[in-house]
Design a protein around this motif. Structure first.
Motif, PDB file in Angstrom:
ATOM      1  N   ALA A 121       0.825  -1.208   0.000  1.00  0.00           N
ATOM      2  CA  ALA A 121       0.000   0.000   0.000  1.00  0.00           C
ATOM      3  C   ALA A 121       0.858   1.257   0.000  1.00  0.00           C
ATOM      4  CB  ALA A 121      -0.919  -0.009   1.221  1.00  0.00           C
ATOM      5  N   LEU A 122       1.971   1.226   0.749  1.00  0.00           N
ATOM      6  CA  LEU A 122       2.831   2.398   0.878  1.00  0.00           C
ATOM      7  C   LEU A 122       3.546   2.720  -0.430  1.00  0.00           C
ATOM      8  CD1 LEU A 122       4.166   4.547   2.728  1.00  0.00           C
ATOM      9  CD2 LEU A 122       5.917   2.846   3.259  1.00  0.00           C
ATOM     10  N   HIS A 123       4.097   1.689  -1.081  1.00  0.00           N
ATOM     11  CA  HIS A 123       4.944   1.932  -2.244  1.00  0.00           C
ATOM     12  C   HIS A 123       4.238   1.752  -3.589  1.00  0.00           C
ATOM     13  CE1 HIS A 123       8.679   2.474  -0.010  1.00  0.00           C
ATOM     14  NE2 HIS A 123       8.338   1.438   0.735  1.00  0.00           N
ATOM     15  N   GLN A 124       3.174   0.921  -3.636  1.00  0.00           N
ATOM     16  CA  GLN A 124       2.538   0.651  -4.921  1.00  0.00           C
ATOM     17  C   GLN A 124       1.065   1.016  -4.966  1.00  0.00           C
ATOM     18  OE1 GLN A 124       3.372  -3.202  -6.668  1.00  0.00           O
ATOM     19  NE2 GLN A 124       5.355  -3.361  -5.653  1.00  0.00           N
ATOM     20  N   GLY A 125       0.524   1.400  -3.815  1.00  0.00           N
ATOM     21  CA  GLY A 125      -0.888   1.789  -3.789  1.00  0.00           C
ATOM     22  C   GLY A 125      -1.836   0.618  -3.977  1.00  0.00           C
ATOM     23  N   ALA A 131      -3.889  -6.575  -3.793  1.00  0.00           N
ATOM     24  CA  ALA A 131      -2.813  -6.755  -2.822  1.00  0.00           C
ATOM     25  C   ALA A 131      -2.741  -8.206  -2.353  1.00  0.00           C
ATOM     26  CB  ALA A 131      -3.020  -5.827  -1.636  1.00  0.00           C
ATOM     27  N   ARG A 132      -3.911  -8.796  -2.106  1.00  0.00           N
ATOM     28  CA  ARG A 132      -3.950 -10.182  -1.625  1.00  0.00           C
ATOM     29  C   ARG A 132      -3.341 -11.137  -2.660  1.00  0.00           C
ATOM     30  NH1 ARG A 132      -7.130 -12.440   2.439  1.00  0.00           N
ATOM     31  NH2 ARG A 132      -7.275 -14.718   2.369  1.00  0.00           N
ATOM     32  N   ALA A 133      -3.692 -10.922  -3.933  1.00  0.00           N
ATOM     33  CA  ALA A 133      -3.149 -11.777  -4.991  1.00  0.00           C
ATOM     34  C   ALA A 133      -1.630 -11.635  -5.075  1.00  0.00           C
ATOM     35  CB  ALA A 133      -3.798 -11.424  -6.328  1.00  0.00           C
ATOM     36  N   ARG A 134      -1.149 -10.410  -4.945  1.00  0.00           N
ATOM     37  CA  ARG A 134       0.297 -10.162  -4.992  1.00  0.00           C
ATOM     38  C   ARG A 134       0.993 -10.822  -3.803  1.00  0.00           C
ATOM     39  NH1 ARG A 134       5.127  -9.670  -7.205  1.00  0.00           N
ATOM     40  NH2 ARG A 134       6.415  -7.973  -6.399  1.00  0.00           N
ATOM     41  N   ILE A 135       0.374 -10.771  -2.626  1.00  0.00           N
ATOM     42  CA  ILE A 135       0.958 -11.371  -1.422  1.00  0.00           C
ATOM     43  C   ILE A 135       1.048 -12.883  -1.577  1.00  0.00           C
ATOM     44  CG2 ILE A 135       0.550 -11.824   1.025  1.00  0.00           C
ATOM     45  CD1 ILE A 135      -0.693  -8.967   1.138  1.00  0.00           C
ATOM     46  N   VAL A 136      -0.023 -13.511  -2.067  1.00  0.00           N
ATOM     47  CA  VAL A 136      -0.012 -14.961  -2.271  1.00  0.00           C
ATOM     48  C   VAL A 136       1.074 -15.345  -3.272  1.00  0.00           C
ATOM     49  CG1 VAL A 136      -1.326 -16.926  -3.172  1.00  0.00           C
ATOM     50  CG2 VAL A 136      -2.431 -15.277  -1.646  1.00  0.00           C
ATOM     51  N   ASP A 137       1.214 -14.550  -4.334  1.00  0.00           N
ATOM     52  CA  ASP A 137       2.249 -14.813  -5.333  1.00  0.00           C
ATOM     53  C   ASP A 137       3.641 -14.712  -4.713  1.00  0.00           C
ATOM     54  OD1 ASP A 137       3.324 -15.084  -8.103  1.00  0.00           O
ATOM     55  OD2 ASP A 137       3.961 -13.020  -7.754  1.00  0.00           O
ATOM     56  N   LEU A 138       3.867 -13.687  -3.897  1.00  0.00           N
ATOM     57  CA  LEU A 138       5.167 -13.505  -3.250  1.00  0.00           C
ATOM     58  C   LEU A 138       5.493 -14.671  -2.316  1.00  0.00           C
ATOM     59  CD1 LEU A 138       4.981  -9.701  -2.380  1.00  0.00           C
ATOM     60  CD2 LEU A 138       6.782 -10.771  -3.769  1.00  0.00           C
ATOM     61  N   LEU A 139       4.516 -15.085  -1.512  1.00  0.00           N
ATOM     62  CA  LEU A 139       4.748 -16.174  -0.569  1.00  0.00           C
ATOM     63  C   LEU A 139       5.011 -17.487  -1.298  1.00  0.00           C
ATOM     64  CD1 LEU A 139       2.105 -15.375   2.212  1.00  0.00           C
ATOM     65  CD2 LEU A 139       4.564 -14.931   2.247  1.00  0.00           C
ATOM     66  N   ASN A 140       4.301 -17.702  -2.410  1.00  0.00           N
ATOM     67  CA  ASN A 140       4.561 -18.906  -3.206  1.00  0.00           C
ATOM     68  C   ASN A 140       5.975 -18.889  -3.773  1.00  0.00           C
ATOM     69  OD1 ASN A 140       2.175 -20.450  -3.019  1.00  0.00           O
ATOM     70  ND2 ASN A 140       1.126 -19.099  -4.452  1.00  0.00           N
ATOM     71  N   MET A 167      10.265 -12.536   5.497  1.00  0.00           N
ATOM     72  CA  MET A 167      11.084 -11.329   5.414  1.00  0.00           C
ATOM     73  C   MET A 167      11.598 -11.107   3.994  1.00  0.00           C
ATOM     74  SD  MET A 167      11.325  -9.569   8.182  1.00  0.00           S
ATOM     75  CE  MET A 167      12.750  -8.617   7.689  1.00  0.00           C
ATOM     76  N   ILE A 168      11.972 -12.188   3.321  1.00  0.00           N
ATOM     77  CA  ILE A 168      12.439 -12.074   1.938  1.00  0.00           C
ATOM     78  C   ILE A 168      11.297 -11.630   1.036  1.00  0.00           C
ATOM     79  CG2 ILE A 168      13.347 -13.377  -0.039  1.00  0.00           C
ATOM     80  CD1 ILE A 168      14.881 -15.106   1.993  1.00  0.00           C
ATOM     81  N   ALA A 169      10.110 -12.178   1.271  1.00  0.00           N
ATOM     82  CA  ALA A 169       8.939 -11.769   0.487  1.00  0.00           C
ATOM     83  C   ALA A 169       8.662 -10.280   0.661  1.00  0.00           C
ATOM     84  CB  ALA A 169       7.713 -12.586   0.903  1.00  0.00           C
ATOM     85  N   MET A 170       8.772  -9.780   1.898  1.00  0.00           N
ATOM     86  CA  MET A 170       8.561  -8.352   2.150  1.00  0.00           C
ATOM     87  C   MET A 170       9.610  -7.514   1.433  1.00  0.00           C
ATOM     88  SD  MET A 170       7.550  -8.434   6.208  1.00  0.00           S
ATOM     89  CE  MET A 170       7.272  -6.687   6.327  1.00  0.00           C
ATOM     90  N   ALA A 171      10.860  -8.015   1.436  1.00  0.00           N
ATOM     91  CA  ALA A 171      11.936  -7.273   0.770  1.00  0.00           C
ATOM     92  C   ALA A 171      11.753  -7.237  -0.740  1.00  0.00           C
ATOM     93  CB  ALA A 171      13.285  -7.911   1.117  1.00  0.00           C
ATOM     94  N   LEU A 172      11.134  -8.291  -1.294  1.00  0.00           N
ATOM     95  CA  LEU A 172      10.949  -8.379  -2.739  1.00  0.00           C
ATOM     96  C   LEU A 172       9.642  -7.768  -3.220  1.00  0.00           C
ATOM     97  CD1 LEU A 172      12.106 -12.073  -3.310  1.00  0.00           C
ATOM     98  CD2 LEU A 172      13.390 -10.001  -3.814  1.00  0.00           C
ATOM     99  N   ALA A 173       8.780  -7.383  -2.289  1.00  0.00           N
ATOM    100  CA  ALA A 173       7.425  -6.959  -2.636  1.00  0.00           C
ATOM    101  C   ALA A 173       7.394  -5.852  -3.686  1.00  0.00           C
ATOM    102  CB  ALA A 173       6.677  -6.518  -1.374  1.00  0.00           C
ATOM    103  N   ASN A 174       8.360  -4.959  -3.625  1.00  0.00           N
ATOM    104  CA  ASN A 174       8.338  -3.807  -4.529  1.00  0.00           C
ATOM    105  C   ASN A 174       9.409  -3.890  -5.626  1.00  0.00           C
ATOM    106  OD1 ASN A 174       6.210  -2.258  -3.085  1.00  0.00           O
ATOM    107  ND2 ASN A 174       7.707  -2.380  -1.427  1.00  0.00           N
ATOM    108  N   LYS A 175       9.839  -5.120  -5.908  1.00  0.00           N
ATOM    109  CA  LYS A 175      10.799  -5.377  -6.991  1.00  0.00           C
ATOM    110  C   LYS A 175      12.024  -4.458  -6.907  1.00  0.00           C
ATOM    111  CE  LYS A 175       7.191  -6.996 -10.125  1.00  0.00           C
ATOM    112  NZ  LYS A 175       6.540  -6.851 -11.446  1.00  0.00           N
ATOM    113  N   PRO A 176      12.806  -4.611  -5.831  1.00  0.00           N
ATOM    114  CA  PRO A 176      13.959  -3.716  -5.649  1.00  0.00           C
ATOM    115  C   PRO A 176      15.070  -3.995  -6.653  1.00  0.00           C
ATOM    116  CG  PRO A 176      14.021  -5.472  -4.038  1.00  0.00           C
ATOM    117  CD  PRO A 176      12.718  -5.620  -4.764  1.00  0.00           C
ATOM    118  N   ASP A 177      15.889  -2.991  -6.876  1.00  0.00           N
ATOM    119  CA  ASP A 177      17.091  -3.161  -7.685  1.00  0.00           C
ATOM    120  C   ASP A 177      18.206  -3.817  -6.882  1.00  0.00           C
ATOM    121  OD1 ASP A 177      16.237  -2.158 -10.088  1.00  0.00           O
ATOM    122  OD2 ASP A 177      16.812  -0.093  -9.632  1.00  0.00           O
TER     123      ASP A 177
END
Length: 530
Positions: A121-125, A131-140, A167-177
């Motif tokens: 929500a903070l970085h991508q709105g 958001a739920r679909a993105r979270i499930v994808d990240l956790l998978n 923690m890794i999923a949270m770090a990757l949530a916004n596709k960091p460089d």
């Protein structure tokens, strides 16, 4: 995301100092390095070398007491002195962090879904279904099984490996460089550690991220890094391609780190050594109670019937992943938790002993814990900590306690002149020596060592292993040595048992298990450690 293939992160002549109580301490002195897209750079060094301070400086995450100079550029933009607004845009979005202990980084009061949703929500709105679909994808993607049904879980309901994956999923949530991983595997079992390292390597490859990996474990560096920067005293003393640096280290400190691996074997057990501990079908099952009447509906089978024996001067290594029953077995042997089955100490069945009788036995059975800081009272001096047991167990009452403290401090390699200092005034290795001294001052016969080296730097690990072997040979101590570090277990143990989900899946001499393991789980552990 930036598509430029040049260096993403450039650090030049970085200097960091801290002002406290009128004193200025230089933590980082003239550090320079870079991280390119798809590249893994390892910052290696012991505690206090400046690794973490350097990493936190990249996006100004240090406190107000820090003074930072030099240059840190991300994608050509200067970060030192940048506005807070610009730094907020970069943090967690373009540059993300994974920290060592996920339980201190995750909010214990919020579900996994809520914590991941906050970042999206903070970085991508994103919110709601998106958001739920993105979270499930990240956790998978980070290997959380049955991700959709784990969204409502709280951190304490996940294993250590699962929390680190979150923690890794949270770090990757916004596709960091750039992903900065600060000791992300130190507290994990060897098999989970291997999984996390493989996951990071796969994600780096698929996402094209730059990875700055901070660690004191050179075995990990060899497996994951493209380039290595070795830090000591706030400076980079050597750097170069990983294979080249490992094959031909130039700086004496790098050579010292590479040599810092426990080797050798414990002294042979004396002929005719007395059997100190024996268990027969020792079992620890915790009841599962439900309903208003708290009826038993099942059991958590922490330790299934287990039989072991340990002689004076002998070490039994107990290995296995978190939750396998290692510590529970040791606590049951010490009669610190309820159990079924027979536990004998010097031929006497401890089940027949009253609580009062057991209290007299405690001086003969001591424990050294994993965390050398958490195990020591911050309000007591070194002398008070070591001497506390002398009064409780009425040991050597005719001698001056400070004299006994001085003797045992010398035995474990501590200067008796420091006995009136407090725990925070000692290094991690020195604190662990205090914990060992507290146990040894009572002249015990059996010592349980529960992960006593896992929180320590590699060079300090070697010192502690040498110390423990020396004390064992000198006093005929029996050790129960619990660890997930198989290199340390091999250097310490005469015999080993391998535990999995409460069962002993394999046992034998340490030499036999390391050279000829037959159980697939033991083979998996050895492969992950290698």
């Amino acid at each position: 995301m930036n598509t430029d293939t040049s260096q993403l992160l450039n650090v030049r002549d970085l200097r960091v100092s801290f002002r406290q109580d009128g004193k200025v301490t230089e933590a980082v002195r003239g550090v320079s390095f870079s991280v390119g897209r798809g590249e893994t750079v390892a910052l290696v060094g012991e505690s206090g070398s400046g690794k973490s301070v350097t990493a936190l400086s990249t996006v100004s995450l240090l406190g107000d007491s820090a003074s930072v100079s030099g240059s840190v550029t991300y994608d050509g933009q200067e970060m030192v002195g940048a506005s807070e607004r610009h730094l907020r845009q970069v943090r967690g979005n373009d540059i993300s962090f994974i920290f060592q202990e996920p339980m201190t980084s995750l909010n214990p009061l919020h579900t996994i879904e809520k914590q991941l949703a906050e970042s999206l929500a903070l970085h991508q709105g994103l919110d709601g279904k998106a958001a739920r679909a993105r979270i499930v994808d990240l956790l998978n993607r980070v290997g959380i099984r049955d991700a959709e049904n784990r969204l409502g879980a709280y951190p304490h309901q996940l294993s250590g490996g699962q929390r680190q994956r979150v923690m890794i999923a949270m770090a990757l949530a916004n596709k960091p460089d750039i992903l900065i991983a600060d000791e992300p595997t130190t507290a994990l079992d060897v098999t989970i550690q291997q999984q996390i390292l493989e996951l990071l390597a796969d994600l780096k490859k698929s996402e094209g991220m730059g990875l700055l990996f901070i660690t004191h474990d050179l075995s990990i560096v060899r497996r994951i890094a493209d380039r290595v920067c070795v830090m000591k005293g706030g400076e980079i003393v050597e750097e170069g391609p990983t294979a080249e640096l490992f094959a031909n280290p130039q700086h004496p400190y790098t050579q010292k780190l590479l040599d810092a691996e426990p080797t050798g074997q414990p002294a042979p057990v004396p002929d005719g050594a007395e059997e100190l501990i024996r268990t027969e079908d020792l079992k620890v099952w915790f009841p599962i109670q439900r309903g208003l009447l708290k009826r038993n509906v099942g059991h958590v089978k922490a330790v299934n019937p287990t039989s072991i024996s340990v002689r004076a001067g002998e070490t039994l290594g107990i290995v296995g992943e978190s939750g396998s029953g290692k510590t529970t077995l040791a606590l049951a042997i010490m009669r610190l938790i309820a159990s079924e089955g027979r536990v004998e100490f010097q031929g006497q069945d401890l089940r027949q002993w009253s609580t009062r009788d057991l209290r007299r036995l405690r001086a003969d059975m001591q424990i050294v814990f994993q965390d050398p800081f958490g195990a020591l009272s911050p309000r007591m001096t070194c002398a008070q900590i070591i001497a506390e047991g002398l009064a409780i167990h009425n040991v050597d009452q005719d001698r001056d306690p400070r004299e006994l403290v001085a003797e045992v401090m010398s035995e474990v390699g501590l200067d008796p002149a420091f006995m009136d200092r407090y725990p925070h005034e000692f290094s991690g290795g020195q604190r662990q020596r205090i914990a060992i001294a507290r146990a040894m001052v009572l002249r015990p016969k059996l010592v349980v060592l529960d992960e006593p080296t896992s929180a320590l730097d590699m060079t300090v690990q070697v010192q502690i292993v040498d110390l423990l072997r020396d004390l064992q040979a000198r006093y005929g101590l029996a050790y129960l040595f619990i660890s997930h570090d198989l290199n340390v277990v091999r250097a310490m143990s005469h015999k080993m048992i391998v535990m999995k989900q409460g069962d002993v899946v394999e046992s034998g001499t340490a030499e036999h298990l390391f050279s000829n393991a037959s159980d697939p789980y033991t083979q998996q552990l050895l492969a992950a450690a290698g």
